[in-house]
Design a protein around this motif. Structure first.
Motif, PDB file in Angstrom:
ATOM      1  N   LYS A 149       0.739  -1.158   0.046  1.00 28.62           N
ATOM      2  CA  LYS A 149       0.074   0.037   0.078  1.00 28.62           C
ATOM      3  C   LYS A 149       0.858   1.253  -0.029  1.00 28.62           C
ATOM      4  O   LYS A 149       0.619   2.242  -0.868  1.00 28.62           O
ATOM      5  CB  LYS A 149      -0.864  -0.222   1.164  1.00 28.62           C
ATOM      6  N   PRO A 179      -4.908   5.328  -7.960  1.00 31.86           N
ATOM      7  CA  PRO A 179      -5.197   3.974  -6.847  1.00 31.86           C
ATOM      8  C   PRO A 179      -6.378   3.383  -7.528  1.00 31.86           C
ATOM      9  O   PRO A 179      -7.539   4.025  -7.806  1.00 31.86           O
ATOM     10  CB  PRO A 179      -5.383   4.948  -5.790  1.00 31.86           C
ATOM     11  N   LYS A 182      -7.954  -0.923  -1.931  1.00 32.97           N
ATOM     12  CA  LYS A 182      -6.820  -1.454  -1.061  1.00 32.97           C
ATOM     13  C   LYS A 182      -7.154  -3.131  -0.899  1.00 32.97           C
ATOM     14  O   LYS A 182      -8.306  -3.552  -1.167  1.00 32.97           O
ATOM     15  CB  LYS A 182      -7.060  -0.932   0.281  1.00 32.97           C
ATOM     16  N   GLY A 197      -2.211  -2.429  -1.989  1.00 34.15           N
ATOM     17  CA  GLY A 197      -2.906  -1.634  -2.869  1.00 34.15           C
ATOM     18  C   GLY A 197      -2.728  -1.896  -4.452  1.00 34.15           C
ATOM     19  O   GLY A 197      -1.736  -2.494  -4.756  1.00 34.15           O
TER      20      GLY A 197
END
Length: 296
Positions: A149, A179, A182, A197
């Motif tokens: 992440k 992004p 997660k 991530g």
């Protein structure tokens, strides 16, 4: 799907049958959650005619998801035992397994040419692998990678962010990244002590494509090697002195008092272009830093 997706019990049974134990050295954390695999495949935006490149397929969890979504899958696996076992787990005619180091593969190794990079990358080599493959494979149109992440945050950070740095800028040279969610530790075996991530990216033409990538990356490396300093000071070693660095910065339309963390990849390219016009710019050492650099 060519075969059923692997769950926790299947992963452990397969590993035991092969005599495989995950190693920290190779950054092996095997994905064992079918829902996460489906999520990755869906989030990657794959087309039926895509050729997917997977790095570190391990026991084949994600590979099984990919072969049902694309025209061909290239799986690059550095562990010879896992590479040899993969075709028995993923019985798909459109799978090619490459027993190789992803940092050393060449475009000529892949036929058909890859169009999408989709991978659960080993944490310890994620950034160099992504950048190396983007440099080597111009046929890539994008991809989605799972990384630690913290690394995902760096790769997708923009100028001004506290975690914006060399990985952010270099990935931005090749692609627009964002992004994509997660991933919790519980979906891996062994369970890592950090979250993962997802990073989605779409390749694009580099800014100021007439400037050599290595020239731009030399500026980036120098700027962030001393990120607390102004660019006038940080680029002094690269330019041959602070005055020469200031001259190049002014020519590029950038304040000598600015810091590297505030610049876009286009602005770094503008500095490299201005340096080329004025004959300024040092060479990187084998370590990737300017010979004159000191951390401060």
């Amino acid at each position: 799907m060519a075969d059923a997706l692997l769950g926790p019990a299947e992963i452990r049974e397969l590993a035991a049958r092969l005599g495989v134990a995950p190693t920290k050295k190779l950054g092996q954390n095997f994905l064992h959650d079918p829902n996460t695999i489906r999520r990755i495949v869906n989030a990657a935006g794959l087309r039926p005619d895509d050729v997917a490149l997977e790095v570190g397929p391990g026991l084949g969890s994600l590979t099984l998801g990919l072969v049902g979504a694309v025209a061909h899958v290239h799986a690059v696996e550095i562990d010879p035992k896992l590479a040899a076992a993969l075709p028995a787990t993923v019985t798909a005619p459109h799978l090619t397994v490459h027993p190789a180091d992803a940092m050393r593969v060449k475009a000529a190794d892949f036929d058909p040419a890859p169009t999408m990079l989709v991978a659960n990358l080993p944490y310890n080599v994620a950034v160099p692998v992504v950048l190396s493959l983007l440099a080597e494979l111009p046929t890539l149109r994008g991809g989605l990678v799972m990384v630690q992440k913290e690394v995902a945050d760096r790769l997708t950070a923009g100028p001004g962010s506290k975690v914006y740095g060399v990985p952010s800028v270099k990935l931005a040279w090749y692609a627009e990244a964002k992004p994509a969610g997660k991933v919790p530790p519980a979906v891996f075996w062994p369970v890592p002590n950090v979250d993962s991530g997802l990073v989605a990216f779409t390749c694009r033409t580099p800014p100021m494509g007439d400037i050599d990538r290595s020239q731009v990356f030399a500026v980036v490396d120098a700027a962030f090697a001393q990120r607390r300093k102004t660019l006038r000071a940080a680029l002094a070693g690269w330019a041959g002195g602070p005055d020469r660095a200031e001259k190049v910065l002014v020519a590029a339309g950038i304040s000598p008092q600015a810091r590297g963390e505030s610049l876009t990849v286009g602005q770094f390219a503008a500095i490299a272009a201005a340096a080329k016009l004025s004959g300024v710019g040092g060479k990187l050492s084998a370590s990737g830093k300017q010979p004159e650099e000191v951390d401060s």
